[in-house]
Design a protein around this motif. Structure first.
Motif, short mmCIF file in Angstrom:
data_model
loop_
_atom_site.label_atom_id
_atom_site.label_comp_id
_atom_site.label_asym_id
_atom_site.label_seq_id
_atom_site.Cartn_x
_atom_site.Cartn_y
_atom_site.Cartn_z
N VAL A 339 50.37 -44.42 -12.44
CA VAL A 339 49.18 -43.57 -12.56
C VAL A 339 48.67 -43.15 -11.18
CG1 VAL A 339 46.75 -43.52 -13.25
CG2 VAL A 339 48.47 -44.48 -14.80
N LEU A 340 48.62 -44.09 -10.24
CA LEU A 340 48.12 -43.79 -8.90
C LEU A 340 49.03 -42.80 -8.17
CD1 LEU A 340 47.01 -47.38 -7.82
CD2 LEU A 340 45.51 -45.44 -8.30
N ILE A 341 50.34 -43.01 -8.29
CA ILE A 341 51.29 -42.10 -7.66
C ILE A 341 51.19 -40.71 -8.28
CG2 ILE A 341 53.75 -41.59 -7.33
CD1 ILE A 341 54.18 -44.64 -7.12
N MET A 342 51.02 -40.67 -9.61
CA MET A 342 50.94 -39.39 -10.30
C MET A 342 49.69 -38.61 -9.87
SD MET A 342 53.17 -38.08 -12.27
CE MET A 342 52.98 -36.49 -11.47
N LEU A 343 48.58 -39.30 -9.70
CA LEU A 343 47.36 -38.65 -9.22
C LEU A 343 47.58 -38.04 -7.84
CD1 LEU A 343 44.61 -41.24 -10.29
CD2 LEU A 343 44.90 -38.91 -11.19
N ALA A 344 48.26 -38.80 -6.99
CA ALA A 344 48.55 -38.30 -5.64
C ALA A 344 49.44 -37.07 -5.69
CB ALA A 344 49.21 -39.41 -4.82
N LEU A 345 50.46 -37.09 -6.55
CA LEU A 345 51.40 -35.97 -6.63
C LEU A 345 50.76 -34.71 -7.22
CD1 LEU A 345 54.65 -37.81 -7.78
CD2 LEU A 345 54.17 -36.81 -5.53
N ILE A 346 49.79 -34.89 -8.12
CA ILE A 346 49.05 -33.73 -8.65
C ILE A 346 48.27 -33.06 -7.51
CG2 ILE A 346 47.12 -33.04 -10.13
CD1 ILE A 346 48.09 -35.21 -12.12
N ILE A 347 47.67 -33.86 -6.67
CA ILE A 347 46.93 -33.33 -5.52
C ILE A 347 47.88 -32.59 -4.57
CG2 ILE A 347 45.62 -33.94 -3.44
CD1 ILE A 347 44.44 -36.30 -5.06
N VAL A 348 49.03 -33.20 -4.28
CA VAL A 348 50.00 -32.62 -3.35
C VAL A 348 50.59 -31.32 -3.89
CG1 VAL A 348 52.19 -33.03 -2.14
CG2 VAL A 348 50.54 -34.87 -2.34
N SER A 349 50.60 -31.16 -5.23
CA SER A 349 51.15 -29.93 -5.84
C SER A 349 50.43 -28.67 -5.38
CB SER A 349 51.09 -30.03 -7.37
OG SER A 349 51.98 -31.00 -7.85
N GLY A 350 49.16 -28.81 -4.98
CA GLY A 350 48.43 -27.66 -4.46
C GLY A 350 49.06 -27.09 -3.20
N TYR A 351 49.82 -27.93 -2.50
CA TYR A 351 50.56 -27.49 -1.31
C TYR A 351 52.01 -27.14 -1.63
CZ TYR A 351 53.59 -28.09 2.76
OH TYR A 351 54.57 -27.92 3.70
N THR A 352 52.72 -28.07 -2.27
CA THR A 352 54.16 -27.91 -2.45
C THR A 352 54.54 -26.68 -3.28
OG1 THR A 352 54.06 -29.44 -4.35
CG2 THR A 352 54.67 -30.37 -2.21
N SER A 353 53.76 -26.39 -4.31
CA SER A 353 54.11 -25.30 -5.23
C SER A 353 54.11 -23.93 -4.58
CB SER A 353 53.15 -25.30 -6.43
OG SER A 353 51.82 -25.10 -5.99
N ILE A 354 53.31 -23.75 -3.54
CA ILE A 354 53.14 -22.40 -2.99
C ILE A 354 53.42 -22.30 -1.50
CG2 ILE A 354 51.47 -21.68 -4.74
CD1 ILE A 354 49.27 -22.22 -2.59
N ASN A 355 53.78 -23.39 -0.84
CA ASN A 355 53.91 -23.30 0.61
C ASN A 355 55.03 -22.35 1.03
OD1 ASN A 355 56.28 -25.08 2.09
ND2 ASN A 355 55.84 -25.85 0.04
N ALA A 356 56.10 -22.24 0.21
CA ALA A 356 57.21 -21.34 0.55
C ALA A 356 56.77 -19.88 0.52
CB ALA A 356 58.39 -21.56 -0.41
N ILE A 357 56.06 -19.48 -0.53
CA ILE A 357 55.64 -18.09 -0.65
C ILE A 357 54.57 -17.75 0.38
CG2 ILE A 357 53.93 -18.57 -2.48
CD1 ILE A 357 56.02 -15.37 -2.02
#
Length: 433
Positions: A339-357
């Motif tokens: 659960v803790l790792i998943m919460l962290a990864l949801i937060i990080v998705s704000g960067y990873t999902s769009i950093n390439a574009i």
């Protein structure tokens, strides 16, 4: 000329190109992450030492050194992509990765050839670092240029879907070997070589897929530009603000990403004291969900813009990193860890999902692959590639919590960049192609 090229690429061909580019990217990143996933098994083969943390520290050191070649790869393959085409650059990079994987698979142990073993391991990682350093900028550029204007965030998010997918395949193979095929002793003695053999074979398949890709319209439309202006450092330096923006927005994101993905499996074993099998299972499930989130966040950025997602990552990352990692270090439960790792990864998705574009939208096409790849690779080499090493160094020194604050400070610096930058969705250089 623009109209002519546009007619040559149909919707079906565009989708095929994005799938082909993504699959090749997935294989590249599988080869890269197989090292991290299986380090807990082969570290003793190259660095004999009774202390597990010391072994992992040495192995993580070579992982970090491999990142030093990534800026060279970003420059080399970025220049090739901007000068002679995205397709050719991606084909060359996957060839190099295949050779690096094969070298790791065939290298004898320290017990057999002595110090030559870690030297060959280092050479293999340098080759892989060169390959993957070029891969990011070129594939990010390719996916961004192949996407339609209203779906750029969604399509380019597959950069990280396949990046994470490579890690998932590495972990999936590890789970199969752990649970079904081999004993712990067999994995430590010779079984760790299997994923690197698989990686070399998959690279050949990716080579075939990439050989049939379409070149992008953006590259074809700029063929009349003077050759010396394409992919040159001199031309790239005419965009200083874009270069600094890439460094700033990457800084916190790459450190957080490598902490919660690559390093987390070792953290669960070495700090949380879960078994290797438990840590692998948690990593696999959390990364699978993380991969599925990328197109969701990418599609959202097409609706509301890139900047709100980056701000969300910057604010939540600054506030939540220390509490999340502190809680994780004190838990003994698999479920709480997940659960803790998943919460962290949801937060990080704000960067990873769009950093390439976001990066692709900052540069004109004649220096886009170089502009996306080089400053990104430099930042990742300094911060992302050293994440494991710094974390293990703090742990060995008995001050592991310092690492949590180190991540927080880096994310805060990125947050400052997010606050000051324009939303690239509304100011995209891709619109000029």
């Amino acid at each position: 000329m623009n109209t002519q090229v546009t007619k040559q690429i149909t919707t079906g061909e565009r989708i095929k190109a994005i799938i082909g580019g993504s699959v090749g990217n997935l294989v590249e990143w599988y080869d890269w992450y197989a090292y991290a996933a299986f380090a807990i098994y082969f570290s003793h083969s190259f660095f004999p030492d009774s202390d597990m943390t010391a072994q992992l520290l040495n192995t993580a050191g070579i992982f970090a050194v491999g990142f030093l070649m990534r800026p060279v790869g970003g420059w080399l393959f970025g220049s090739i992509a901007d000068r002679i085409g995205r397709k050719k650059a991606m084909t060359l990079s996957v060839l190099l990765m295949s050779f690096g994987s094969l070298l790791i698979a065939l290298t004898p142990t320290y017990e057999t050839i002595g110090v030559l073993a870690p030297i060959l391991l280092l050479v293999a990682r340098l080759l892989q670092g060169l390959s993957v350093g070029g891969e990011y900028g070129v594939s990010a550029t390719y996916l961004s240029e192949m996407a339609t204007e209203d779906r750029r965030g969604f399509y380019s998010s597959f950069q990280y879907v396949t990046l994470i997918g490579g890690q998932l395949i590495a972990l999936g193979i590890q789970l199969i070997l752990q649970k079904l095929l081999l004993t712990e002793t067999q994995l430590e003695n010779w079984g760790w070589r299997i994923p690197f053999v698989i990686g070399a074979i998959l690279s050949v398949i990716a080579l075939y897929l990439r050989s049939s890709l379409h070149e992008t319209e953006a590259f074809e439309n700029k063929k009349d530009i003077k050759q010396e202006k394409k992919g040159s450092i001199k031309e790239l330096l005419k965009h200083p603000q874009a270069l600094l923006t890439v460094v700033g927005l990457t800084l916190g994101g790459t450190l957080a990403f490598y902490t919660y993905t690559t390093y987390m499996q070792k953290f669960l074993v070495n700090t949380v004291n879960l078994s290797r099998e438990e840590s692998t299972l948690i990593s696999f499930i959390s990364l699978f969900i993380f991969a599925c989130l990328q197109p969701v966040f990418g599609g959202l950025s097409d609706k509301i813009g890139r900047r709100p997602l980056l701000l969300g990552f910057g604010i939540l990352g600054t506030i939540c990193t220390v509490p999340l990692l502190t809680a994780l270090s004190h838990t003994t439960s698999m479920y709480t860890s997940f659960v803790l790792i998943m919460l962290a990864l949801i937060i990080v998705s704000g960067y990873t999902s769009i950093n390439a574009i976001v990066k692709a939208e900052l540069f004109p096409s004649e220096v886009r692959a170089l502009g996306v790849g080089l400053p990104y690779a430099l930042t990742v080499a300094i911060f992302g590639g050293t994440a494991e090493y710094v974390a293990l160094w703090f742990k060995q020194a008995g001050v592991e919590h310092y690492f949590y604050w180190y991540i927080t400070i880096c994310i805060f610096f990125s947050l400052i960049v997010y606050v000051r930058m324009k939303d690239t969705k509304n100011n995209s250089k891709l619109d000029q192609d």
